[in-house]
Write a protein that holds these residues in place. Structure first.
Motif, short mmCIF file in Angstrom:
data_model
loop_
_atom_site.label_atom_id
_atom_site.label_comp_id
_atom_site.label_asym_id
_atom_site.label_seq_id
_atom_site.Cartn_x
_atom_site.Cartn_y
_atom_site.Cartn_z
N ARG A 187 4.66 -97.53 -69.26
CA ARG A 187 4.68 -96.72 -70.47
C ARG A 187 3.40 -95.89 -70.60
NH1 ARG A 187 8.36 -97.34 -74.28
NH2 ARG A 187 8.64 -99.47 -73.57
N PHE A 188 2.30 -96.44 -70.10
CA PHE A 188 1.06 -95.66 -70.10
C PHE A 188 1.22 -94.44 -69.19
CE2 PHE A 188 -0.28 -99.72 -71.65
CZ PHE A 188 -1.35 -99.46 -72.50
N TYR B 32 3.36 -91.77 -70.98
CA TYR B 32 2.62 -90.94 -71.92
C TYR B 32 1.59 -90.07 -71.22
CZ TYR B 32 5.05 -92.91 -75.83
OH TYR B 32 6.04 -93.25 -76.71
N VAL C 286 -5.04 -89.26 -74.72
CA VAL C 286 -3.70 -89.65 -75.15
C VAL C 286 -3.44 -91.14 -74.96
CG1 VAL C 286 -1.24 -89.38 -74.58
CG2 VAL C 286 -2.66 -87.36 -74.94
N ILE C 287 -4.00 -91.73 -73.89
CA ILE C 287 -3.77 -93.17 -73.73
C ILE C 287 -4.98 -94.00 -74.17
CG2 ILE C 287 -2.02 -92.88 -71.95
CD1 ILE C 287 -4.11 -93.89 -69.94
N GLN D 195 -3.09 -96.06 -80.51
CA GLN D 195 -1.89 -95.28 -80.26
C GLN D 195 -0.66 -96.12 -80.58
OE1 GLN D 195 -4.31 -95.69 -77.83
NE2 GLN D 195 -5.33 -93.74 -78.14
N TYR E 146 2.31 -95.50 -80.07
CA TYR E 146 3.30 -95.47 -79.00
C TYR E 146 2.97 -96.40 -77.84
CZ TYR E 146 -0.13 -91.78 -77.95
OH TYR E 146 -1.28 -91.07 -77.78
N LEU E 147 1.79 -96.99 -77.84
CA LEU E 147 1.46 -97.93 -76.75
C LEU E 147 1.27 -99.34 -77.28
CD1 LEU E 147 -0.99 -95.57 -74.84
CD2 LEU E 147 1.25 -96.32 -74.04
N LYS F 26 3.33 -101.76 -78.06
CA LYS F 26 4.11 -102.86 -77.51
C LYS F 26 3.39 -103.50 -76.32
CE LYS F 26 8.72 -102.73 -76.25
NZ LYS F 26 9.93 -101.91 -76.15
#
Lengths: 436, 490
Positions: A18-19, A22, A188-189, B168, B170-171, B173
């Protein structure tokens, strides 16, 4: 060219897919034709790539779950034939660039990815990871940006001696090492910028070490100038230079070339907005927003077909009436490749009642293709290679038309021409077919 | 005069060296689990010897000490303190430099330390929660914990700390999964061997900024600082890789190029207040070394991350070799509680210390262990760089690596960059004779690295000074729907 990223986690309790997803999303603007991710858990290599945008390719949540493991890489490409990451079960490679010769032998376009993958696999059996990368990159005549992962737990990173494509390294302290073309990926991450991968650098990341070897040909840098004008994100720092500041300065440089008594400055979204701000800052002419977009953000210039490009432009650019009606407008865009986009924009502005439209381009005249990628089309599709500025003014139906000078671009980036690749603006390339 | 030293790492090598060059010319003894070649040479030259034994076993240490009957003992590492070695030595009538078991609670139990800071309202404290069960910890993580630091509640060789920023959505989980796995690992595995404290894990608010260590001498009345040092915990260049005990440090005169005089003073104030608090709580005098591992944060300015009840390793190796004052004299002043009567001075120099470790350190120690190692002393001499041996065992005359950092190289120069260059030239001096590889961090002390740290410091400074000016320091205000405004005052 493409957008590439890699993540290596130093402990195996992380799932990085998932990283990577993104990270690729953060690089979507670098290519929307194909997207792919590879991961590994030292037992298998898991790859998935397909045509489409990142969020389409990985729409299915289950797809991300099949990409197991604590290290991996990804690529988005603007070449719809690209099938990256390329994997043979042992090693998987993300490759961007162009290999002209390998070990003295001429290599055809599209054969380079497979060749590099095979060579890395071959050398990897013979020596350690850094030795392998050294042996392979030494034989490449060309420009490249490589991120590869192996089933046995190595991540291999390489950037050519000219450093045409940017590549930087970041860290999620104690957890990950992250590599990407653009520093915005790190934001972003949630990683911190560490350093640029140097020109001519080969780097290995694994659980036991981060090894670096720099063997640079005796050459200047040839950083892609298109990155600064158009390609990279506004929030990225590329080769130590802020893209936002560079684009703002381009606007100032354009203003210094002009003396027009205009009412309003409008930048064409998204890339040219900071050009407009810079122009306004320099002249005192107010900057306004001129357009509203419908649908998702599409980079119209790098869509592969004419129809797609036009649809992109028309959806993207619905003019707002009041800043335009009865005004003398300075309209700034990032580039003119084929002229179609610009003709369409000027037409719609005139429909909304603009009195004068003075078109300014935040890059020098594009006269030659990019021989390393599909970023700029071949010569006979380039309007500037065929027509004079006066002729273009007529074709797009503007009141005046001019480009940023090459010197202005150099000043905006803060690097002289001999440290940049300005091939699309000059026709001179740092490296091409061997001997030519 | 006879002195007994406890511990066998690079830090203890530099302690023994500082004792050996004293004008008093003491006879030096050492107890360690490995025979450190550097300590061995210095002890034998002084007329003393090295005894292989368990430095954490008070009975064994006292037995050996009584056979030596030293004038005083000095404890290098923290574990012997946690096990009550200083207390046993004191009971046996042997004067000792080193925090007692109770005083060393400041390092042993991170929960005890945090509670102490809150109880005594010492500035630079971080909000925390401690847990003893996996269920409670996970429930808390899922309900509240965003950007956090997960720590074992007990000091355990600097291992087990996990920093997870979770900004974040979205991260979330993936990050939550790792937090849960790590909390479970800490409670079920990591803390298993330790029954000497009640708390199991600590969840702390995560702060960011540049880090530095302030090491001090304490005699129960005065707290005297040594030069500020910056350590680098990630294993590999560019702050990549897992957490280690420290891969190298730099110092610049009495501060660091990116920390102001006021910040050093504020940091010292935190340490002094903490020593007072420890003494009040334990009713014992803190006689030994105390170090604050600090961070310059936007929340507080100087902020306390962890305490050491001893010199840092490598940090100790930065300061001891440039101490102009006779170390024996300093130890005696600590024992006789007269630190205020002596002036402790340091050379006006920049220092860089770099650790070299066998590949496999820190997470795969079996790989790092058991390799024959040699050091080219001529190369070191050529650049005036000094070796401090760490995890190396002398076995039948050969030097064999243990699982940790093998050697630390020390250089002093006018600037950090120059000292860095000197150590870099000497890296090839250490070699493993069986072909296994060594690694170190080449970026510590480099100009680029210092600029990065300066930038981090400036960013935090701009904000904390503003907050200070507006009376916001240490405060956090939140608003929760249906509950209203909540203020955390730390």
């Amino acid at each position: 060219m493409a957008g590439q990223c890699g993540i290596f986690s130093f402990s195996d309790d992380w799932e990085v897919a998932r990283f990577l997803y993104y990270s690729l999303l953060s690089l979507q603007h670098r290519g929307a034709e194909t997207a792919g991710i590879v991961t590994s858990d030292e037992e298998s290599i898991y790859v998935y790539s397909k045509k489409g945008r990142v969020d389409d390719v990985f729409r299915d949540e289950e797809q991300i779950k099949t990409l197991k493991g604590w290290y991996g890489a990804g690529q988005v490409d603007l070449d719809h034939k690209s099938k990256l990451p390329f994997s043979n079960g042992e090693i998987s490679v993300c490759f961007s660039g162009r290999v002209f010769d390998y070990d003295g032998e001429k290599i055809d376009k599209y054969d380079d990815v497979q060749l590099i993958s095979e060579e890395i696999t071959k050398e990897y059996k013979k020596c350690d990871a850094i030795g392998c990368l050294n042996n392979v990159t030494e034989k490449i005549n060309g420009i490249y940006s490589i991120i590869a992962v192996t089933k046995s737990g190595d991540m291999l990173i390489a950037r050519d001696s000219y450093g045409v494509q940017p590549l930087c390294l970041g860290s999620l302290k104690f957890n990950f090492g992250v590599v990407s073309n653009e520093s915005a990926t790190l934001d972003v991450i949630g990683a911190d910028f560490t350093t640029d991968i140097e020109r001519g650098e080969n780097r290995i990341i694994n659980r036991y070490t981060v090894d670096k070897y720099v063997k640079r040909e005796n050459c200047n840098s040839a950083f892609c100038s298109f990155e600064y004008v158009y390609y990279a994100r506004l929030d990225s720092i590329i080769n130590g230079i802020s893209i936002y500041e560079c684009r703002r300065k381009i606007g100032c440089e354009l203003a210094k070339q002009d003396d027009i008594d205009a009412d309003v400055v409008i930048g064409v979204p998204e890339t040219a907005l900071p050009f407009g701000m810079g122009y306004s800052e320099e002249t005192g002419i107010p900057a306004h927003l001129g357009f509203v977009r419908t649908g998702i953000h599409v980079r119209s210039a790098i869509k592969p077909t004419q129809t797609e490009r036009l649809i992109g432009v028309q959806l993207k650019l619905n003019p707002i009436r009041t800043p335009v009606r009865g005004k003398k407008v300075i309209l700034i865009d990032d580039s003119v490749v084929r002229g179609t986009t610009m003709r369409n924009i000027v037409y719609t502005l005139r429909l909304r009642g603009a009195r004068e439209v003075h078109v300014r381009i935040g890059s020098p005249r594009i006269v030659s293709p990019c021989i390393y990628s599909d970023l700029v089309p071949v010569k006979d599709e380039l309007i500037a290679a065929d027509l004079t500025d006066e002729e273009i003014t007529e074709v797009i139906n503007a009141d005046s038309f001019s480009y940023l000078s090459l010197e202005g671009l150099e000043r905006s980036i803060g690097l002289s021409r001999d440290k940049l690749c300005a091939g699309c603006f000059t026709g001179e390339y740092p490296i091409s077919w061997n001997g030519e | 005069m006879k002195i007994l030293t406890i511990g066998n790492g690079s830090r203890e090598h530099s302690i023994v060296e500082s004792l050996a060059i004293s004008n008093i010319e003491p006879v030096i003894f050492n107890i360690g689990s490995l025979i450190n070649p550097g300590i061995l040479e210095l002890c034998e030259k002084s007329g003393g010897k090295v005894v292989r034994s368990d430095p954490n076993d008070p009975k064994k240490v006292v037995e050996i000490a009584e056979s030596i009957s030293p004038d005083f003992a000095i404890i290098g590492p923290e574990e012997p303190q946690f096990h009550g070695v200083p207390d046993a030595l004191l009971d046996a009538g042997i004067a000792t430099v080193g925090a007692t078991a109770n005083c060393s609670m400041i390092e042993r139990s991170k929960a005890w330390m945090r509670r102490l800071m809150f109880k005594y309202k010492i500035v630079g404290r971080l909000r925390f929660k401690s847990f003893t069960s996996v269920e409670e910890a996970i429930a808390y993580i899922n309900a509240y914990a965003e950007s956090i630091v997960l720590k074992p509640a007990r000091q355990s060789g600097g291992k087990g700390v996990r920093v997870i920023s979770d900004l974040q959505e979205y991260l979330k989980k993936e990050k939550r999964a790792v937090k849960e796995k790590h909390a479970k690992y800490l409670i079920e595995k990591h803390m298993k061997p330790y029954s000497d404290i009640d708390d199991k894990i600590l969840i702390e608010e995560k702060v960011s900024g540049t880090e530095y260590t302030l090491q001090c001498f304490s005699d129960g009345h005065s707290v005297i600082p040594t030069p500020l040092v910056q350590d680098n915990k990630p294993a590999f260049d560019g702050d990549l890789g897992p957490e280690t005990g420290g891969m190298g440090c730099c110092s610049y005169r009495d501060t660091l190029p990116f920390i102001t005089k006021e910040e050093v003073d504020d940091s010292l104030k935190i340490i002094k207040q903490s020593v007072d608090a420890i003494q009040k709580e334990t009713d014992e005098k803190y006689k030994g070394i105390i170090a604050g591992q600090m961070m310059l944060t936007s929340l507080w300015g100087p902020t306390l991350i962890e305490f050491y009840s001893r010199f840092g390793d490598p940090e100790g190796v930065n300061v001891l070799p440039i101490m102009k004052t006779d170390f024996v004299e300093v130890c005696e002043a600590i024992i006789s509680e007269k630190l205020n009567k002596i002036k402790i001075e340091f050379e006006d120099q920049a220092t860089v210390v770099k650790a070299i470790a066998p590949r496999g350190y820190p997470d795969y120690r079996d790989l790092a262990k058991g390799h024959p190692i040699s050091v080219d002393l001529k190369l070191l001499e050529k650049y005036g760089v000094r070796p401090y041996y760490g995890s190396i065992d002398v076995v039948n005359g050969s030097w064999i690596t243990g699982g940790s950092r093998s050697i630390e190289l020390f250089a002093k120069r006018d600037t950090i960059e120059e000292a860095n260059e000197a150590t870099e030239r000497c890296i090839p001096a250490a070699k493993l004779l069986d072909g296994h590889q060594l690694f170190h961090r080449s970026d510590i002390g480099s100009k680029e690295r210092l600029l990065v740290e300066a930038d981090k410091a400036n960013l935090a400074r701009e904000i904390y000074l503003y907050r200070k000016e507006h009376n916001l320091i240490g405060r956090k205000v939140d608003w929760i729907p249906l509950r209203g405004k909540i203020e955390y005052k730390g």
